[in-house]
Design a protein around this motif. Structure first.
Motif, short mmCIF file in Angstrom:
data_model
loop_
_atom_site.label_atom_id
_atom_site.label_comp_id
_atom_site.label_asym_id
_atom_site.label_seq_id
_atom_site.Cartn_x
_atom_site.Cartn_y
_atom_site.Cartn_z
N GLN A 177 12.19 10.54 -49.93
CA GLN A 177 11.91 8.56 -51.02
C GLN A 177 12.07 7.85 -48.77
OE1 GLN A 177 15.05 8.60 -53.47
NE2 GLN A 177 13.95 8.98 -54.66
N HIS A 194 20.28 5.11 -50.05
CA HIS A 194 20.94 6.06 -51.11
C HIS A 194 19.65 6.32 -51.47
CE1 HIS A 194 24.12 3.71 -51.52
NE2 HIS A 194 25.01 4.56 -52.28
N LEU A 195 18.44 6.71 -50.47
CA LEU A 195 17.00 6.77 -50.81
C LEU A 195 17.56 9.08 -50.34
CD1 LEU A 195 14.71 4.48 -49.32
CD2 LEU A 195 15.21 4.73 -51.92
N ASN A 196 16.24 9.30 -51.11
CA ASN A 196 16.95 11.15 -50.25
C ASN A 196 15.90 10.69 -49.01
OD1 ASN A 196 13.57 11.62 -51.13
ND2 ASN A 196 15.17 12.32 -52.73
#
Lengths: 137, 74
Positions: free
Chosen positions: A34, A29-31
């Motif tokens: 990130q 769920h991190l881009n």
């Protein structure tokens, strides 16, 4: 019989711990930016969904969120977490999602500390990282 | 398949359901109501790790919904 044997041997296979599972969920769920920040520095930046302010979420359970200025300097330290016993990856995911999606609610419950607390925190992180490196070698 | 992901002490618990299956959808809706009733926030994550959006009522538009526990100050 085969099914029974398979279940028996499965009990001895290495299982993913809650910590590992939560880290996998966090990374999913991190881009891309990130994820890179997290791999390189053990922190990632989040933009507040309501204010547009920038926050830095460090890999730790407590006092690990900093509001940072455009030059990356810490403005203040925030402390908020989920009201449940969660592994670290989940805690960081909750903090990311909270700041992005319901920033106002997160800030309303967060305890705030001056930027000087961040310097102490960074020193502690440095000591821990050094100790970890020393243990490995 | 749609999935509801509940953050918990094991890391997470996933509840997958087929949006074409009426009974599975009813169970998912009941789970949504139960969790949000307990104070969990339902959030549909954005694409590629970008910011998501809060889900206030059960719908089938969001393929994945994260259930986030209440927050507390440290």
């Amino acid at each position: 019989m085969n099914g029974l044997l398979r279940r028996f041997w499965a009990a001895f296979e290495p299982r993913e711990t809650a910590e590992q599972k939560s880290m996998r969920l966090l990374r999913a769920h991190l881009n891309a930016l990130q994820r890179r920040q997290f791999d390189e520095h053990c922190w990632f930046d989040v933009v507040g969904g309501q204010s547009g302010r920038q926050y830095r979420v460090h890999r730790a359970y407590v006092t690990n969120v900093q509001e940072v200025a455009t030059d990356g300097a810490c403005v203040q330290v925030l402390c908020f977490s989920p009201r449940a016993h969660l592994p670290l990856g989940d805690v960081l995911l909750v903090q990311k999602v909270a700041l992005e999606v319901f920033e106002g609610d997160a800030l309303a419950v967060a305890c705030r500390w001056p930027a000087s607390a961040a310097r102490r925190y960074t020193s502690l992180q440095f000591l821990l990282r050094t100790a970890r490196t020393a243990n490995r070698s | 398949m749609h999935v509801q992901i509940v953050l918990d002490h094991t890391g997470d618990t996933r509840h997958e359901f087929d949006p074409a299956d009426a009974s599975a959808v009813a169970a998912a809706e009941a789970r949504f109501r139960e969790l949000t009733g307990k104070g969990f926030r339902a959030v549909a994550p954005g694409p590629n790790g970008d910011a998501g959006k809060i889900v206030r009522a059960f719908d089938l538009k969001s393929e994945q919904v994260l259930f986030i526990p209440q927050l507390q100050g440290g």
